[in-house]
Scaffold this active site. Structure first.
Site, PDB file in Angstrom:
ATOM      1  N   ASP A  17      42.779  37.294  19.278  1.00  5.81           N
ATOM      2  CA  ASP A  17      41.448  36.552  18.793  1.00  5.81           C
ATOM      3  C   ASP A  17      41.972  35.960  17.408  1.00  5.81           C
ATOM      4  OD1 ASP A  17      38.961  35.513  18.404  1.00  5.81           O
ATOM      5  OD2 ASP A  17      37.808  37.205  19.247  1.00  5.81           O
TER       6      ASP A  17
HETATM    7  C1  NOJ Z   1      36.455  34.289  17.441  1.00  2.79           C
HETATM    8  C2  NOJ Z   1      35.871  34.640  18.662  1.00  2.79           C
HETATM    9  O1  NOJ Z   1      35.674  36.072  18.928  1.00  2.79           O
HETATM   10  C3  NOJ Z   1      36.408  33.830  19.912  1.00  2.79           C
HETATM   11  O2  NOJ Z   1      35.501  34.409  21.063  1.00  2.79           O
HETATM   12  C4  NOJ Z   1      36.492  32.694  19.641  1.00  2.79           C
HETATM   13  O3  NOJ Z   1      37.073  32.069  20.784  1.00  2.79           O
HETATM   14  C5  NOJ Z   1      37.626  32.578  18.531  1.00  2.79           C
HETATM   15  N1  NOJ Z   1      37.040  33.025  17.313  1.00  2.79           N
HETATM   16  C6  NOJ Z   1      37.982  30.936  18.300  1.00  2.79           C
HETATM   17  O4  NOJ Z   1      36.957  30.264  17.627  1.00  2.79           O
END
Ligand code: NOJ
Length: 727
Positions: free
Chosen positions: A267
């Site tokens: 993430d």
């Molecule tokens: C953080 C989020 O937790 C995740 O779900 C998302 O896909 C990413 N950022 C990218 O934006």
């Protein structure tokens, strides 16, 4: 006696894969890998967010993937740099959070789950994919498969709620839909992220291996079997180990046990965040841990590009691990056809096509849940109604969280749509959901004298749910409850429509209205769908995909919990009835809250209709089943009301005695059944006995012999139980 379902098939598959000759793609990957320098390999493992420097980095072969760039011209420019200017010409993988639509916004995933209609969800995902792909996106960070049992957690908006079976079915539907539209999917967040302590986003979890296997893994496994191409690690630590650095999860389970050959991405900076967790001393250490745990691609920590080469030289990461990671990335690029056609047609952008708007409307129609109706709904068309509330005409807010690419000026609000069906007086009452001012409420009250009925649109602004947006109170914000009670005090029929990102605690508001329709942020076409439901052109059929609480203090509360040794009896004494100086044990010592009782406001699977349904003649084909059998469950469903309508029939089971305690109910099947007024249908659900398996005391995936109960009903709290045995 235990009937084991061996893991033999997994080993066999792995064995066969190991022996089979390499297919063309694997040969191409080998060829390319053989030409790559370590620096170029590491470049493939780097995922960066949009920016001008991308073109330069792509030309140097230092970017494997980008996110947050959806302008076809910019995408082609980066792609050109990667394909035409870099030494090896490896195309870039363009990714984006396409979570509930791209341009055409569909209801939030939690709303899509409320439809209990996987076919429609698949269709919606295919449309979202088509729109996103036409802009150059090739990978979406969806579906989010996190089990969510605590509505304080803002990200309940993005998933399918609290039930592992529903979650798995919806996740599979989305993966299939995206694939159909040419978009790769990313199952996330692996794993347990939704169980964050206190519902506070990013927080620690303490999930045992059995809980992971029985509750949190199944949706991931099903989505991977359906062809999910990538997987994202989660931000949380479980029992002290951040997922991004958890080798057991990312290698032992995912690769060795499940045979996943897709790409694993972190993430956003979750590798770097292991420093704040106190799990890595610095970014170099975090990189070493992540890569060795099994991560292939780094989203935005810059650690991989900065330190992997050094770590390989120091012998802290084996180059073979880097090769495996790059293989997983290149495999995806080949599978997506990027080497054949890396560019997007800048003139063929697809958005808001009639079929997209129609599917978005249908999803919004099926996702609305009727929680109460004292006969106020449907409203007779052509009447004079007062439309009030901060969500009546809030085009941006009704799109919900993750509407990066949705455009408010394409949104049809309820106010717009109701004007076609009613003589509308509009007085917003409050200008946004947190508005505490009372002047507008007085104006709305005054305006109500000219109306025959009132519809109040309340809820949450989009920003109040979604990532990082946890709440400790789940009551309607601002003066929205005051607005509802002011409308109730007019004596006119009042219908409330809630548009929110989570199940709010709306008990007091229910008392102040004759009807309540709950619509998780319904997206672009939400207004039209709600107007059709309000006037009876369509009949509500949505069911709660999460338990609705009386107070936030009840969280986490979910239907498929284990029993305590002191289950509630239904006769518990509540706060106001406790005698003064009551004896310590006089209340009976069962499991409940003195102030809010035992149960929720609405159970999982709950939702009314303008019609009514009766279940009867529940039968099983046998009373004893063996491991290989399929249980045939038959029942009659009658539409006993006056509207043609659809009911979501739900089949639950309980394994009465297990080597570990089993949930009091578990959803195993559901179906949307449409009946004309007065019509009866005989329905059959087929349930293979193998689907009663669980991870038992010996951590074996097994159906344990013994007695089971089974219910078929319109929600998780109703129905008469039938018994059967597995021998
Ligand atoms: C953080 C989020 O937790 C995740 O779900 C998302 O896909 C990413 N950022 C990218 O934006």
């Amino acid at each position: 006696m235990k009937i084991s379902i061996p893991l033999f098939s997994v080993f066999l598959a792995a064995l066969l894969a190991g022996c089979s000759p390499k297919d063309d793609t694997e040969k191409k990957i080998d060829g390319l890998l053989g030409k790559m320098t370590l620096h170029e390999k590491v470049g493939q493992m780097n995922q960066l967010s949009g920016g001008e420097w991308l073109v330069e980095s792509a030309a140097k072969g230092e970017v494997g993937s980008i996110l947050n760039c959806v302008d076809p011209k910019e995408i082609n420019a980066v792609q050109r740099a990667a394909v035409e200017d870099s030494r090896l010409g490896i195309p870039i993988l363009v990714s984006r959070d396409v979570i509930h639509g791209f341009r055409t916004m569909f209801p939030l995933p939690i709303g899509q789950a409320a439809t209990f209609d996987p076919e429609l969800v698949r269709k919606g995902a295919a449309i979202a994919a088509r729109e996103a792909v036409s802009s150059g996106v090739k990978l979406t960070f969806s579906p989010m498969l996190d089990i969510a049992r605590d509505p304080r957690w803002g990200r309940v908006a993005e998933g399918s709620g609290e039930d592992p079976y529903l979650d798995a079915i919806m996740g599979e539907a989305m993966v299939k839909g995206y694939k159909e539209g040419g978009l790769a999917s990313c199952v996330k967040h692996f794993v347990g992220y939704g169980a964050a302590e206190g519902g506070r986003d990013y927080n620690s979890t303490l999930l045992t291996e059995r809980a992971l296997r029985n509750v949190y893994f199944p949706a991931f496994k099903k989505a991977i079997n359906a062809g999910a191409e990538t997987l994202m690690t989660s931000f949380n630590d479980n029992d002290g180990i951040p997922s991004t650095g958890n080798k057991w999860l990312l290698t032992d389970i995912l690769r060795d046990e499940w045979g996943f050959d897709g790409m694993v991405v972190t993430d956003w900076n979750s590798s770097g965040e292991m420093i704040a967790h106190g799990f890595a001393s610095d970014l170099k250490h975090a990189t070493e841990i992540s890569v060795n745990a099994g991560v292939d691609m780094d989203m935005m920590s810059y650690g991989f590009i900065s330190f992997i080469e050094e770590l390989v030289k120091e012998g802290k990461i084996k180059e073979s691990r880097i090769d495996d990671a790059v293989r997983n990335i290149l495999r995806l690029k080949f599978r997506l056809g990027l080497f054949d056609n890396p560019y997007v047609d800048e003139t063929a952008v697809d958005a808001y096509a009639p079929d997209a708007l129609e599917a978005a409307k249908q999803t919004a129609l099926e996702s609305a849940i009727l929680l109460k109706n004292d006969g106020v709904l449907p409203l007779k068309k052509g009447r004079t109604i007062l439309v009030t509330g901060p969500l009546a005409d809030a085009p941006y807010e009704q799109m919900g969280t993750w509407a990066f690419d949705g455009e408010a000026d394409h949104t049809v609000t309820p106010l717009d749509a109701l004007k076609d069906k009613f003589n509308v007086i509009y007085e917003p009452g409050l200008s946004y959901s947190r508005d505490n001012s009372t002047a507008g409420i007085l104006k709305a009250r005054a305006a109500s004298s000219r109306a025959e009925a009132i519809v109040v649109f309340v809820g949450e602004e989009a920003i109040l749910s979604g990532e990082a947006h946890s709440l400790s109170s789940l009551n309607l914000q601002g003066a929205q409850s005051e607005l509802i009670s002011a409308m109730a005090s007019t004596g006119k029929p009042v219908a409330v429509v809630v548009m929110a990102g989570r199940p709010l605690t709306i008990e007091r508001d229910l008392e102040n209205c004759g009807a309540m329709l709950y619509s998780f942020h319904p997206g672009t076409m939400g207004g039209e769908a709600l107007a059709e439901l309000l006037c009876g052109e369509a009949v509500p059929s949505g069911k709660t995909p999460m338990t609705f609480l009386r107070t936030a203090g009840q969280a986490p509360m979910y239907y498929n919990h284990n029993n305590t040794g002191r289950p509630n009896t239904g006769t518990e004494t509540l706060l106001e009835d406790i005698p003064i100086a009551a004896g310590q044990t006089s209340l009976g010592c069962t499991s409940y809250y003195l102030d809010s009782g035992y149960g929720p406001l609405f159970p999982f699977g709950y939702g009314l209709s303008y019609s009514s349904f009766e279940y009867s003649n529940l039968t099983l084909d046998k009373s004893k089943y063996s491991a290989g059998d399929t249980i045939m469950v038959g029942f009659d469903l009658e539409n006993t009301g006056e509207y043609d309508a659809t009911e979501v029939a739900q089949l639950y089971v309980r394994d009465l005695v297990g080597s570990v305690a089993r949930p009091v109910k578990e959803l195993k099947r559901f179906g949307r059944i449409t009946l004309k007024a007065g019509e009866t249908k005989h329905v059959t659900f087929e349930l293979p006995v193998s689907e009663l398996a669980f991870w038992n005391a010996d951590m074996e995936f097994t159906v344990e012999a013994g007695e089971f109960q089974l219910w078929v009903a319109g929600n998780s709290a109703e129905g008469e139980a039938l018994s059967f045995n597995v021998i």
